[in-house]
Design an enzyme around this catalytic site. Structure first.
Site, mmCIF file in Angstrom:
data_model
loop_
_atom_site.group_PDB
_atom_site.id
_atom_site.type_symbol
_atom_site.label_atom_id
_atom_site.label_comp_id
_atom_site.label_asym_id
_atom_site.label_seq_id
_atom_site.Cartn_x
_atom_site.Cartn_y
_atom_site.Cartn_z
ATOM 1 N N SER A 20 0.835 -1.208 0.000
ATOM 2 C CA SER A 20 0.000 0.000 0.000
ATOM 3 C C SER A 20 0.869 1.259 0.000
ATOM 4 C CB SER A 20 -0.891 0.021 1.246
ATOM 5 O OG SER A 20 -1.808 -1.030 1.205
ATOM 6 N N ASP A 312 -6.904 -8.220 4.671
ATOM 7 C CA ASP A 312 -6.100 -9.025 3.738
ATOM 8 C C ASP A 312 -5.491 -10.257 4.418
ATOM 9 O OD1 ASP A 312 -6.740 -7.142 1.829
ATOM 10 O OD2 ASP A 312 -4.889 -6.001 2.103
ATOM 11 N N LYS A 339 -12.457 -9.208 -3.609
ATOM 12 C CA LYS A 339 -11.011 -9.010 -3.719
ATOM 13 C C LYS A 339 -10.521 -9.698 -5.005
ATOM 14 C CE LYS A 339 -10.704 -6.681 0.137
ATOM 15 N NZ LYS A 339 -10.421 -5.244 0.098
HETATM 16 O O1 SPQ Z 1 -4.717 -3.603 -4.557
HETATM 17 P P1 SPQ Z 1 -5.637 -4.736 -4.289
HETATM 18 O O2 SPQ Z 1 -5.646 -5.687 -5.455
HETATM 19 O O3 SPQ Z 1 -7.025 -4.302 -3.906
HETATM 20 O O4 SPQ Z 1 -5.019 -5.535 -3.034
HETATM 21 C C1 SPQ Z 1 -5.510 -6.017 -1.772
HETATM 22 C C2 SPQ Z 1 -4.553 -7.209 -1.375
HETATM 23 O O5 SPQ Z 1 -4.971 -8.237 -0.851
HETATM 24 O O6 SPQ Z 1 -3.350 -7.010 -1.550
HETATM 25 C C3 SPQ Z 1 -6.975 -6.456 -1.775
HETATM 26 F F1 SPQ Z 1 -7.287 -7.376 -2.575
HETATM 27 O O7 SPQ Z 1 -5.326 -5.044 -0.730
HETATM 28 C C4 SPQ Z 1 -6.069 -3.817 -0.622
HETATM 29 C C5 SPQ Z 1 -6.867 -3.823 0.675
HETATM 30 O O8 SPQ Z 1 -7.740 -4.914 0.765
HETATM 31 C C6 SPQ Z 1 -5.064 -2.690 -0.626
HETATM 32 C C7 SPQ Z 1 -5.618 -1.401 -0.093
HETATM 33 C C8 SPQ Z 1 -4.861 -0.149 -0.305
HETATM 34 O O9 SPQ Z 1 -3.630 -0.182 -0.529
HETATM 35 O O10 SPQ Z 1 -5.491 0.926 -0.212
HETATM 36 C C9 SPQ Z 1 -6.806 -1.349 0.621
HETATM 37 C C10 SPQ Z 1 -7.663 -2.523 0.843
HETATM 38 O O11 SPQ Z 1 -8.719 -2.521 -0.101
HETATM 39 P P2 SPQ Z 1 -10.060 -1.637 0.101
HETATM 40 O O12 SPQ Z 1 -10.974 -2.132 -0.998
HETATM 41 O O13 SPQ Z 1 -10.570 -1.970 1.459
HETATM 42 O O14 SPQ Z 1 -9.726 -0.222 -0.057
#
Ligand code: SPQ
Length: 425
Positions: A20, A312, A339
């Site tokens: 992130s 996650d 996800k």
């Molecule tokens: O980037 P991506 O594909 O959404 O990755 C995931 C992961 O497991 O690595 C989720 F599938 O993490 C997100 C996390 O769940 C990363 C993130 C961020 O960097 O802001 C926030 C979370 O998602 P969300 O939908 O709650 O904002």
């Protein structure tokens, strides 16, 4: 990939940079004025997708392993891309970039892989449209490809039905260039890396409860960013140490942002021996070392405000729960269904193959333990976190476990299996 049971996990290790924070460091660096020097960047496939998209938008970026230099020329130095912007498998890339592109006076198209094509986008496209951006996509802006023509925006107060750092970040980024003060309210607090990094780059934001506010017309200045280790990557090792008798493992230099440390609360609640030593701060993010030793595990209840703090980690927490005495109930986690895969369905299907007593509910899972696991032929379904969770399950199974499509781990942890070998005894 074939995973064999291990006798113990012992020693020390580091994990790659936080995914992130790595995304946000290159993105803010691209929008800032001046140079941004990043160390500890995660050279995983997702963060490389962010770099590739920014290069297509005309930003000069040098990347060598975990060192990245971004030559930011200011918010409006981005130029109309000649081709589509491909975010690959990365939800963070598409949603945060949508917020930035909504401010830009040109046409751009965002696409991704088959998994991205199934993930919901209206949660960002609807509020960005309300701010004045022209955005279209399949099913009225719900699915990719997203076509965006941005321009001058007006501030809104968005009350999000989901706790999502990606929604919040997209709107805060758009709000930085909107006319007036943009506010985002969430049902629970999601990870706050964008807020912390925006402050480090010179922006002003205010936080009141679960509402963040940002004024439009602010400028960012390039910075030095030291990315801490990713606690979501560390989680696979911490859980493995809690599961395998005789284990004693230390993960050094990991991010300890309280919006991300729910996994440590769960490990403690289940009875693992956990020691946390905070050693300092990097770019507004607390950093430290975490030691976990195996101990008998007991079931726990996981829900409510805790969910965004460990969303996650739930696939690997499900593996942990298979060995805890009693019934572990995970609820309020319906976000898992949107996800990289439907992580409730994929976790239940794959752990069931290994003999786990686990059932899906609409918003979580119910897991009965302790249940001995048996090695099986499993599948990551192309989801990095499912692949690594299955590898952890394989460490405690009777017999070898085969994981199809294990290469998906490269999305967030390219050398996961090598690092696992160094601490497996
Ligand atoms: O980037 P991506 O594909 O959404 O990755 C995931 C992961 O497991 O690595 C989720 F599938 O993490 C997100 C996390 O769940 C990363 C993130 C961020 O960097 O802001 C926030 C979370 O998602 P969300 O939908 O709650 O904002």
């Amino acid at each position: 990939m074939r995973v064999e049971p291990v006798r113990a996990l012992r020693g020390e290790l580091t994990v790659p940079g936080d995914k992130s924070i790595s995304h946000r460091a290159v993105l803010l660096g691209a929008l800032a004025e001046g140079r941004t020097e990043i160390t500890g960047f995660l050279p995983g496939v997702d963060c490389l997708s962010t770099i590739a998209c920014l290069r297509r938008l005309g930003v000069a970026i040098e990347q060598e392993g975990s060192r990245v230099t971004v030559h930011g020329a200011g918010w409006y130095a981005l130029r109309e891309p000649e081709d589509v912007l491909d975010v690959g498998n990365s939800g963070t890339t598409i949603r945060l970039l949508a917020g930035v592109l909504a401010t830009q006076p040109f046409h751009s198209v965002l696409v991704g892989d088959a998994s991205i094509a199934r993930r919901p986008m209206r949660r960002v496209t609807a509020p960005l449209r309300a701010m004045g951006a022209h955005i279209d996509g399949r099913a009225d802006g719900e699915y990719t490809p997203l076509a965006i023509r941005g321009g001058p925006l007006r501030a809104i107060h968005h009350v999000s039905p989901v706790a999502s750092a990606q929604v919040k970040s997209a709107l805060l980024l758009a709000g930085l260039q909107a006319d007036g003060e943009t506010a985002v309210t969430e049902p629970q607090r999601s990870r706050d890396h964008t807020e912390r990094m925006l402050r480090a780059f010179g922006a002003e934001l205010t936080l009141c409860g679960t509402t963040v506010r940002v004024r439009g017309g602010q400028r960012l200045t390039g910075q030095r960013v030291e990315v801490p280790g990713d606690i979501s990557s560390a989680a696979f090792f911490l859980v493995a140490a809690a599961l395998v008798p005789g284990s004693d493992l230390v993960v050094r230099g990991v991010g300890l942002n309280p919006t991300r440390t729910g996994i440590l609360d769960v490990l403690k609640a289940m009875g693992a021996e956990v020691e946390v030593e905070e050693t300092g701060e990097a770019c507004g993010e607390p950093v430290g070392n975490v030691r976990v030793r195996h101990a008998p595990l007991a079931a726990t209840a996981i829900g409510g405000d805790l969910i965004p703090r460990l969303i996650d980690e739930l696939p690997v927490i499900a593996v942990l729960a298979t060995q805890a005495e009693g019934v572990t109930v995970i609820r309020d986690a319906q976000e898992l269904r949107v996800k990289e895969t439907d992580r409730i369905a994929t976790v239940v299907a794959e752990l069931s193959k290994m003999g786990a007593r686990i059932e899906a509910t609409p918003d979580g899972m119910i897991i009965h333990g302790p249940t001995p696991l048996v090695g099986a032929r499993c599948d990551s379904h192309g989801d990095h976190r499912i692949g690594m969770a299955l590898a952890v399950a394989g460490l405690i199974a009777d017999g070898p476990t085969e994981i199809a499509r294990a290469e998906a781990v490269a999305v967030s942890f390219p050398d996961f299996f090598d690092r696992l070998r160094t601490v497996a005894k």
